[in-house]
Each structure stands twice: as C-alpha cells, then as structure tokens.
Motif scaffolding. Structure first.
Motif, PDB file in Angstrom:
ATOM      1  N   ASP A  75      98.024   1.320  26.192  1.00 27.97           N
ATOM      2  CA  ASP A  75      96.812   1.071  26.966  1.00 27.97           C
ATOM      3  C   ASP A  75      95.652   0.913  25.986  1.00 27.97           C
ATOM      4  O   ASP A  75      95.230   1.880  25.348  1.00 27.97           O
ATOM      5  N   ASN A 108      97.320  11.390  16.638  1.00 29.58           N
ATOM      6  CA  ASN A 108      95.898  11.207  16.384  1.00 29.58           C
ATOM      7  C   ASN A 108      95.550  11.878  15.079  1.00 29.58           C
ATOM      8  O   ASN A 108      96.201  12.809  14.641  1.00 29.58           O
ATOM      9  N   SER A 131      92.614   0.566  26.346  1.00 28.37           N
ATOM     10  CA  SER A 131      91.414   1.351  26.644  1.00 28.37           C
ATOM     11  C   SER A 131      91.546   2.801  26.167  1.00 28.37           C
ATOM     12  O   SER A 131      90.550   3.506  26.046  1.00 28.37           O
ATOM     13  N   SER A 132      92.772   3.240  25.879  1.00 29.88           N
ATOM     14  CA  SER A 132      92.968   4.613  25.399  1.00 29.88           C
ATOM     15  C   SER A 132      92.662   4.749  23.909  1.00 29.88           C
ATOM     16  O   SER A 132      92.612   5.849  23.386  1.00 29.88           O
ATOM     17  N   ARG A 171     102.824   8.472  19.452  1.00 31.02           N
ATOM     18  CA  ARG A 171     101.419   8.430  19.028  1.00 31.02           C
ATOM     19  C   ARG A 171     101.061   9.717  18.311  1.00 31.02           C
ATOM     20  O   ARG A 171     101.568  10.795  18.640  1.00 31.02           O
ATOM     21  N   SER A 190     104.408   9.001  23.846  1.00 34.39           N
ATOM     22  CA  SER A 190     103.300   8.590  24.703  1.00 34.39           C
ATOM     23  C   SER A 190     103.844   8.003  26.000  1.00 34.39           C
ATOM     24  O   SER A 190     103.504   8.453  27.083  1.00 34.39           O
ATOM     25  N   ASP A 248      93.991   6.559  15.594  1.00 40.64           N
ATOM     26  CA  ASP A 248      95.262   6.527  16.315  1.00 40.64           C
ATOM     27  C   ASP A 248      96.344   5.879  15.464  1.00 40.64           C
ATOM     28  O   ASP A 248      96.151   4.797  14.912  1.00 40.64           O
TER      29      ASP A 248
END
Length: 176
Positions: A91, A175, A93-94, A173, A161, A137
């Motif tokens: 996504d 971070n 937008s994430s 994923r 994810s 990310d």
C-alpha cells in the motif's frame, strides 16, 4: 571453502546472470501457487530492469575461490516502482517517504547455506540500506514455498506485512 565477499558495480551485473536464473528456477521449484509465473522471470526480466529503475544499487557476490556461489542485490527505489502491471507490492500510502529500501534478490547455492553466508550478506545489505537517512521502510518479497527464506528474514527482524497475488508472494517489512 575459501569464501570472499565482493561489492560489484551495476556495470558488472552480468556476473550475476547464472545465479539470478538459478534463483528463478529455485523459486519455481518451490512454488505451489502459480509456479508458471516464473516462466517469464529471468536475469533480463528481473534484475536488469530493477537495476535501471533504482536510484541506488548495491550488489555483493560471494566467491569460493574464483567461483561465484551467492549474491545479494539491494536497492533504493521510488515507492512507485513497486506498483506495475504485474502487481502492487504494498500500500503506497503506508509509506510516508518517497523512496524505499528493498532486499531485491538473494541467493546462495545450496551447498553454501548454513555457514553464515546469508547472515553476512543480509548484514552487509542492511548496513548499506541504513546509510540512507531518508529511507524508513525496508521490504523483502518472498515467493510461496520458500519457507526457509521466510523464516530467515523473520529471525532477522522482518515481519510479514501481507500476501499479494493470492499468496504467490509474501511481503515482509521492517522499519528503521
């Protein structure tokens, strides 16, 4: 074994051709969801376009003497590079920043696994990726059936994810 690790430039990717094609065949042999999707995947269709679309590339080959026995390819790319006609990998937008880090390809010949080669390659890649302060990310994409890789990345701090293409690929994923 006389292993050495060598960072190579994008201009030297031809050195990874055979192992990249071996990786695609390995992934197909393990896949139980749509293995036919690997039929069109090879060095020319996977590694070359990825290198050309990335902002920064990092390639490490592992040699036993003069023979290349493994490699890792990581990159920094615009997040939009992961939305194409094949799939949208996450996504968009994430991801708040414009670019992401990706461990794009990772392969070690079977007889060289379990000697710490994978951990060394992953650590080298993560050290390289973390030098880019603007990246928050990091992604890894694991093909279905490759449970050993999935478990390896989870042990190294990546979390599942989601799946894409009905489970064909598991997206992991991490971070910063």
């Amino acid at each position: 074994m006389n292993l050495s690790y060598e960072v190579i430039s994008a201009e030297e990717i031809e050195n990874c051709r055979d192992l990249c094609n071996e990786l695609m065949a390995f992934q197909k042999s393990r896949a139980y969801i749509r293995p036919e999707l690997f039929d069109s995947m090879n060095f020319e269709t996977r590694m070359v376009p990825s290198i050309h679309s990335a902002l920064h590339n990092y390639i490490v080959v592992v040699k036993d003497g003069r023979q290349i026995v493994g490699y890792v390819y990581s990159n920094i790319s615009p997040k939009e590079a992961y939305s194409n006609e094949f799939a949208t990998f996450f996504d968009l937008s994430s991801v708040l920043r414009p670019n992401v880090g990706c461990l794009s390809q990772f392969y070690i010949k079977e007889e060289y696994r379990k000697y710490g080669v994978g951990t060394k390659l992953l650590n080298m890649s993560m050290t390289w990726l973390k030098q880019f302060d603007e990246i928050e990310d990091y992604f890894v994409f694991v093909s279905n059936g490759n449970n050993e890789a999935l478990e390896f990345y989870q042990r190294k701090g990546f979390s599942v994810s989601h799946d894409i293409l009905d489970g064909f690929i598991t997206v992991l994923r991490r971070n910063k």
